[in-house]
Design a protein around this motif. Structure first.
Motif, PDB file in Angstrom:
ATOM      1  N   GLU A  83       0.832  -1.202   0.000  1.00 42.53           N
ATOM      2  CA  GLU A  83       0.000   0.000   0.000  1.00 42.53           C
ATOM      3  C   GLU A  83       0.868   1.255   0.000  1.00 42.53           C
ATOM      4  N   VAL A  84       1.938   1.233   0.798  1.00 41.22           N
ATOM      5  CA  VAL A  84       2.854   2.381   0.816  1.00 41.22           C
ATOM      6  C   VAL A  84       3.495   2.569  -0.560  1.00 41.22           C
ATOM      7  N   ALA A  85       3.898   1.460  -1.203  1.00 42.14           N
ATOM      8  CA  ALA A  85       4.514   1.558  -2.522  1.00 42.14           C
ATOM      9  C   ALA A  85       3.544   2.149  -3.538  1.00 42.14           C
ATOM     10  N   ARG A  86       2.269   1.766  -3.457  1.00 44.02           N
ATOM     11  CA  ARG A  86       1.285   2.334  -4.376  1.00 44.02           C
ATOM     12  C   ARG A  86       1.061   3.811  -4.097  1.00 44.02           C
ATOM     13  N   CYS A  87       1.045   4.201  -2.838  1.00 42.57           N
ATOM     14  CA  CYS A  87       0.881   5.624  -2.505  1.00 42.57           C
ATOM     15  C   CYS A  87       2.049   6.456  -3.017  1.00 42.57           C
ATOM     16  N   LEU A  88       3.238   5.858  -2.971  1.00 41.54           N
ATOM     17  CA  LEU A  88       4.429   6.554  -3.468  1.00 41.54           C
ATOM     18  C   LEU A  88       4.602   6.407  -4.975  1.00 41.54           C
ATOM     19  N   GLN A  89       3.664   5.695  -5.614  1.00 42.61           N
ATOM     20  CA  GLN A  89       3.728   5.432  -7.053  1.00 42.61           C
ATOM     21  C   GLN A  89       5.063   4.796  -7.452  1.00 42.61           C
ATOM     22  N   MET A  90       5.473   3.843  -6.632  1.00 45.32           N
ATOM     23  CA  MET A  90       6.716   3.127  -6.902  1.00 45.32           C
ATOM     24  C   MET A  90       6.505   2.156  -8.060  1.00 45.32           C
ATOM     25  N   PRO A  91       7.358   2.172  -9.059  1.00 46.54           N
ATOM     26  CA  PRO A  91       7.225   1.218 -10.173  1.00 46.54           C
ATOM     27  C   PRO A  91       7.309  -0.220  -9.672  1.00 46.54           C
ATOM     28  N   ARG A  92       6.665  -1.128 -10.419  1.00 46.17           N
ATOM     29  CA  ARG A  92       6.638  -2.523 -10.010  1.00 46.17           C
ATOM     30  C   ARG A  92       8.051  -3.102  -9.910  1.00 46.17           C
ATOM     31  N   ALA A  93       8.910  -2.732 -10.867  1.00 47.25           N
ATOM     32  CA  ALA A  93      10.281  -3.254 -10.839  1.00 47.25           C
ATOM     33  C   ALA A  93      11.023  -2.784  -9.595  1.00 47.25           C
ATOM     34  N   ALA A  94      10.817  -1.521  -9.214  1.00 42.50           N
ATOM     35  CA  ALA A  94      11.472  -0.993  -8.019  1.00 42.50           C
ATOM     36  C   ALA A  94      10.943  -1.676  -6.759  1.00 42.50           C
ATOM     37  N   PHE A  95       9.646  -1.978  -6.738  1.00 42.70           N
ATOM     38  CA  PHE A  95       9.066  -2.666  -5.585  1.00 42.70           C
ATOM     39  C   PHE A  95       9.651  -4.064  -5.459  1.00 42.70           C
ATOM     40  N   VAL A  96       9.780  -4.751  -6.592  1.00 44.24           N
ATOM     41  CA  VAL A  96      10.347  -6.099  -6.566  1.00 44.24           C
ATOM     42  C   VAL A  96      11.780  -6.067  -6.060  1.00 44.24           C
ATOM     43  N   TRP A  97      12.572  -5.114  -6.531  1.00 43.21           N
ATOM     44  CA  TRP A  97      13.993  -5.058  -6.192  1.00 43.21           C
ATOM     45  C   TRP A  97      14.244  -4.565  -4.771  1.00 43.21           C
ATOM     46  N   LYS A  98      13.509  -3.532  -4.341  1.00 46.09           N
ATOM     47  CA  LYS A  98      13.802  -2.887  -3.060  1.00 46.09           C
ATOM     48  C   LYS A  98      13.008  -3.452  -1.884  1.00 46.09           C
TER      49      LYS A  98
END
Length: 254
Positions: A155-170
């Motif tokens: 949910e935090v990643a979506r709020c920050l509009q984090m790309p899917r690739a960045a979410f997977v990696w980080k």
């Protein structure tokens, strides 16, 4: 009791157990409890091992180890990539999980006839079967690691509009790393087993073929020397990977 003392006691206990097993082997073979045609003495096994390493046993060992490692690396790369793609999406997991559960229990050795019909009796056939058999622990462990990411982090990643690739990696990969490394350790053992079986069936140069030929010729000491070498390979590879796992996951320790 400190952790160092506990570790030392564990090592002493393991060495004592190994010494007891070797002593039992020595007594059973020298006392004639089992015919030496089937159970050679430890000293005969060591003599065959030393003689084989001076001859062609070292080349056979290298062929098996290189086949095992290459298949394991391919399995790890494919398993992590597919596992991340599946585990990061609940929808994809729901679609793919039944298929994974259908294919996962298939023994890699059962696919050898199919692989032979496709690749022939070639090194590529053995490599394919090794990689296929070793891929599943890594794949399923990666899926589990990504599936257990804390939902609030998503949910935090979506709020920050984090790309899917960045979410997977980080986020996803660090969370899944303990599961991935555990799967890779299991896959390394499977890759050694399947490599030996493939060498026996496909008549490829390696310890599997050397052990099979020794068994057919009733050379028990040569057979046991090959088994000892396989045990040493398994022990050393698992110890090295456990050390790497300890280093990579040191951030988890308090």
């Amino acid at each position: 009791m400190s952790a160092r003392t506990t570790t030392g006691s564990t090592w002493l206990g393991s060495i004592a157990l190994l010494a007891a097993l070797v002593a039992l082997w020595w007594v059973a073979s020298n006392a004639g409890w089992v015919s030496r045609v089937f159970l050679p003495t430890p000293q005969a096994t060591l003599a065959s091992l030393a003689e084989g390493l001076r001859a062609d046993l070292l080349d056979f060992t290298w062929a098996t180890v290189s086949r095992m490692l290459l298949g394991w690396l391919l399995a790890s790369l494919v398993g992590v990539a597919l596992g991340a793609a599946i585990g990061v999406s609940p929808t994809v997991r729901a679609w793919v999980q039944p298929t994974l559960e259908f294919i996962r229990p298939l023994p890699a050795s059962a696919l050898l006839p199919l692989a032979i019909s496709i690749f022939g009796l070639s090194p590529g056939m053995v490599l394919f079967v090794v990689a296929f058999g070793a891929m599943w622990p890594v794949l399923l462990a990666t899926v589990h690691g990504f599936a257990t990411v804390e939902p609030r982090l998503g949910e935090v990643a979506r709020c920050l509009q984090m790309p899917r690739a960045a979410f997977v990696w980080k986020v996803g990969l660090p969370n899944a790393m303990p599961d991935i490394l555990a799967g890779m350790r299991l896959a390394l053992t499977i890759s050694l087993i399947v490599a030996v079986v493939g060498e026996m069936i496909a008549s490829q140069s390696g310890l599997g073929q050397a052990i099979l030929l020794a068994a057919r010729a009733f050379r028990a000491s040569d057979l046991f020397a090959g088994i000892v070498l396989l045990g040493l390979i398994g022990f050393a590879s698992n110890a090295l990977l456990a050390l790497a796992e300890k280093k990579l996951l040191r951030w988890q320790r308090p």
